[in-house]
Write an enzyme that holds these catalytic residues in place. Structure first.
Site, PDB file in Angstrom:
ATOM      1  N   ASN A 113      63.217 -41.230  -0.400  1.00  0.00           N
ATOM      2  CA  ASN A 113      62.014 -41.712   0.283  1.00  0.00           C
ATOM      3  C   ASN A 113      61.637 -43.145  -0.105  1.00  0.00           C
ATOM      4  O   ASN A 113      61.733 -43.517  -1.266  1.00  0.00           O
ATOM      5  CB  ASN A 113      60.840 -40.782  -0.035  1.00  0.00           C
TER       6      ASN A 113
ATOM      7  N   TYR B 131      20.126 -66.293  -7.206  1.00  0.00           N
ATOM      8  CA  TYR B 131      20.830 -65.188  -7.864  1.00  0.00           C
ATOM      9  C   TYR B 131      20.059 -63.887  -7.671  1.00  0.00           C
ATOM     10  O   TYR B 131      18.841 -63.832  -7.806  1.00  0.00           O
ATOM     11  CB  TYR B 131      21.002 -65.461  -9.377  1.00  0.00           C
TER      12      TYR B 131
ATOM     13  N   LYS C 296      32.742 -58.737  -8.681  1.00  0.00           N
ATOM     14  CA  LYS C 296      33.982 -58.969  -9.440  1.00  0.00           C
ATOM     15  C   LYS C 296      35.034 -57.875  -9.333  1.00  0.00           C
ATOM     16  O   LYS C 296      36.233 -58.149  -9.331  1.00  0.00           O
ATOM     17  CB  LYS C 296      33.636 -59.201 -10.912  1.00  0.00           C
TER      18      LYS C 296
ATOM     19  N   SER D  86      62.732 -35.725  -3.141  1.00  0.00           N
ATOM     20  CA  SER D  86      61.740 -34.722  -2.797  1.00  0.00           C
ATOM     21  C   SER D  86      61.878 -33.561  -3.771  1.00  0.00           C
ATOM     22  O   SER D  86      62.987 -33.230  -4.205  1.00  0.00           O
ATOM     23  CB  SER D  86      61.985 -34.241  -1.363  1.00  0.00           C
TER      24      SER D  86
ATOM     25  N   GLU E 103      55.830 -47.727   1.289  1.00  0.00           N
ATOM     26  CA  GLU E 103      54.727 -46.885   1.783  1.00  0.00           C
ATOM     27  C   GLU E 103      53.445 -47.152   0.992  1.00  0.00           C
ATOM     28  O   GLU E 103      52.359 -47.259   1.555  1.00  0.00           O
ATOM     29  CB  GLU E 103      55.091 -45.404   1.663  1.00  0.00           C
TER      30      GLU E 103
ATOM     31  N   HIS F 118      56.996 -54.834  22.428  1.00  0.00           N
ATOM     32  CA  HIS F 118      56.486 -53.504  22.784  1.00  0.00           C
ATOM     33  C   HIS F 118      57.300 -52.385  22.128  1.00  0.00           C
ATOM     34  O   HIS F 118      57.370 -51.275  22.650  1.00  0.00           O
ATOM     35  CB  HIS F 118      56.476 -53.277  24.305  1.00  0.00           C
TER      36      HIS F 118
ATOM     37  N   ASN G  68      23.537 -66.898 -14.971  1.00  0.00           N
ATOM     38  CA  ASN G  68      23.770 -67.090 -13.537  1.00  0.00           C
ATOM     39  C   ASN G  68      24.807 -68.179 -13.264  1.00  0.00           C
ATOM     40  O   ASN G  68      25.650 -68.028 -12.377  1.00  0.00           O
ATOM     41  CB  ASN G  68      22.458 -67.451 -12.829  1.00  0.00           C
TER      42      ASN G  68
ATOM     43  N   LYS H 199      66.651 -35.765   0.308  1.00  0.00           N
ATOM     44  CA  LYS H 199      65.731 -36.866   0.650  1.00  0.00           C
ATOM     45  C   LYS H 199      65.810 -38.071  -0.278  1.00  0.00           C
ATOM     46  O   LYS H 199      65.994 -37.947  -1.477  1.00  0.00           O
ATOM     47  CB  LYS H 199      64.274 -36.354   0.638  1.00  0.00           C
TER      48      LYS H 199
HETATM   49  N1  ARG Z   1      26.171 -59.356 -15.511  1.00  0.00           N
HETATM   50  C1  ARG Z   1      25.599 -60.322 -14.635  1.00  0.00           C
HETATM   51  C2  ARG Z   1      26.547 -60.622 -13.456  1.00  0.00           C
HETATM   52  O1  ARG Z   1      27.701 -60.428 -13.569  1.00  0.00           O
HETATM   53  C3  ARG Z   1      25.324 -61.584 -15.357  1.00  0.00           C
HETATM   54  C4  ARG Z   1      24.178 -62.379 -14.835  1.00  0.00           C
HETATM   55  C5  ARG Z   1      22.927 -61.703 -15.110  1.00  0.00           C
HETATM   56  N2  ARG Z   1      21.825 -62.509 -14.800  1.00  0.00           N
HETATM   57  C6  ARG Z   1      20.633 -62.001 -14.804  1.00  0.00           C
HETATM   58  N3  ARG Z   1      19.711 -62.814 -14.474  1.00  0.00           N
HETATM   59  N4  ARG Z   1      20.419 -60.752 -15.109  1.00  0.00           N
HETATM   60  O2  ARG Z   1      26.128 -61.054 -12.409  1.00  0.00           O
END
Ligand code: ARG
Length: 460
Positions: free
Chosen positions: A284, A316, A324, A276, A289, A155, A109, A282
């Site tokens: 582009n 946690y 992530k 194109s 974009e 505008h 954690n 064309k």
């Molecule tokens: N893979 C978990 C994460 O990215 C790691 C932490 C996991 N902790 C746990 N108590 N299971 O959050």
């Protein structure tokens, strides 16, 4: 498996596959090894590890990273919950029992988010550089377009003449604010939370300051419960990313307009346009974009995390593992888009005379004529009214403002004199601007110079 002994059955294979974050957090390996090294050094200092054990751990961790980078260690992604457990197991496989001591007074954690904080600090440094590079590209283009006239819009209606340089400098300002937002999120990330352990610290007296110093954090967090559940700093980062991509998207939109036959103002380098498969003529503007299109995923990443955090009880929860993927994605998207945009801007060819005739003597100069009357003592509302009538008359006569004779002007007000035409020329309309922050070429040039000095200090 890190926690097998309490359980009768092995963790279900499908459940492991479903719950593994390995494929995503493997990107953190470099930071994970750094964090483990700092933790081991501290465990040695407080007497939990012997010198020999610590040296084994340091060497073992270095070797694992090396083997991973060389493709010699290929952890089986289906076997591990995350990169943290994979490294820990590999360490014990590599150096034996000493490896089992590494996780003393540490939880994933606090480990995982320490890794993320280090990743973020380094990634923001990259983004700040990408932003400066893009600013630099804009400044170079601005430098050669200080007197390139274009309509300024409100505008999306032609309002007053400006220069391309002035327009580009608006983006340089936006990018500077983006930097400030990323710098703020850097500061938020710059706190060591290692030692928070699972949620409540440890009975072992850890030297948290030592770890913070080795990892280059400038402070130590004060509350373990907050430390393991805080993702605010990622939200700050994602929000900085939101605003940065929004700026890139606005610029993309303008580039797309400007390349169209209707605008015919700029050409993007051939090497950045696509053709194109059907229409041979064309060219582009796919790159802007796509950048505009990528805005959606960046906004989405922010909203994903904001939603994950909503209603999460302290501290946690496994939900947090979902923090992530979007963060990495937003980083990659912003960094790649900035790099692409800097290159694209370098390839731009400007049709410098495009708007000269359309601006010379045009209605876009009406406001300047109102100023002319004000300087001669006419109240602004009165001047506005006079000019409104003049524009109406000129439109009826199908004439530009510089095609009206002085007698025609005098019919609307005796105060008009021959020098009125000085206010109506494309040559002088920018020079006539007096206020700080206006497109006056001298001021714009000065601004470019100041920005260039500032940015060259950063980029070298
Ligand atoms: N893979 C978990 C994460 O990215 C790691 C932490 C996991 N902790 C746990 N108590 N299971 O959050």
């Amino acid at each position: 498996m890190l926690w097998g002994s309490r359980f009768d059955k092995k963790f279900n294979d499908k459940a492991l596959k479903f719950s593994s974050s390995f494929a995503v957090d493997v990107l953190l390996i470099e930071w994970d090894i750094k964090v483990s090294k700092a933790h081991a050094n501290m465990l040695y200092k407080i007497g939990i590890l012997s010198n020999e054990e610590n040296e084994l751990i340091q060497k073992g961790l270095g070797l694992i990273l090396q083997r991973f980078n060389n493709g010699i260690w290929n952890p089986d992604t289906t076997k591990f919950e995350d990169i943290h457990s994979a490294v820990e197991e590999e360490l014990t496989n590599t150096i034996g029992d000493a490896g089992k001591k590494l996780h003393t007074a540490r939880s994933r954690n606090d480990q995982v988010i320490t890794d993320v904080r280090l990743w973020m600090k380094s990634s923001i440094t990259i983004l700040l550089n990408n932003l400066s590079e893009f600013q630099n590209s804009l400044l170079n283009l601005a430098q050669s377009n200080i007197k390139t006239l274009m309509p300024g819009y409100t505008h999306l209606q032609r309002a007053q003449p400006i220069s391309l340089a002035f327009h580009l400098l608006a983006y340089v300002e936006m990018l500077e604010r983006d930097k400030m937002r990323f710098q703020f999120s850097f500061k938020q990330a710059d706190e060591s939370i290692l030692g928070a352990c699972a949620l409540a610290g440890s009975t072992i007296k850890l030297d948290r300051k030592m770890v913070a110093e080795e990892l280059g954090f400038s402070s130590v967090s004060r509350n373990a419960l907050d430390s393991v559940s805080n993702r605010d700093f990622i939200l700050d980062f994602l929000n900085a990313a939101n605003i940065a991509i929004m700026h890139l998207s606005r610029f993309s939109e303008e580039l797309i307009f400007w390349t169209s036959a209707e605008w015919n103002f700029i050409k993007l380098g051939n090497e950045f346009t696509t053709g194109s498969s059907l229409m041979p003529q064309k060219q582009n503007p796919d790159i802007p974009e796509l950048i505009r299109g990528k805005t959606g995923r960046v906004y989405g990443n922010y909203f994903t995390l904001l939603t994950i955090m909503k209603s999460l009880p302290l501290s946690y929860n496994r939900d947090l593992q979902e923090d992530k993927e979007g963060m990495f994605d937003s980083f990659n998207t912003i960094s790649d888009s900035l790099i692409m945009m800097s290159e694209l801007v370098k390839s731009i060819e400007v049709n410098k005379d495009r708007y000269y005739n359309e601006i010379n003597g045009s209605f876009m100069l009406t406001t300047d004529l109102a100023d002319y009357l004000v300087i001669k003592g006419v109240a602004f509302r009165e001047a506005h009214n006079i000019l409104g009538r003049i524009v109406k008359y000129a439109a009826q006569e199908n004439k530009k403002l510089n095609e009206l004779s002085i007698e025609e002007y005098k019919k609307f007000n005796r105060i008009f004199e021959d020098n009125v035409y000085e206010y109506l020329s494309a040559e002088t309309c920018l020079e006539n601007k007096k206020t700080f922050g206006s497109p006056n070429p001298e001021m714009v040039e000065n601004n470019i110079k100041k920005w260039k000095e500032k940015i060259s200090n950063i980029l070298t």
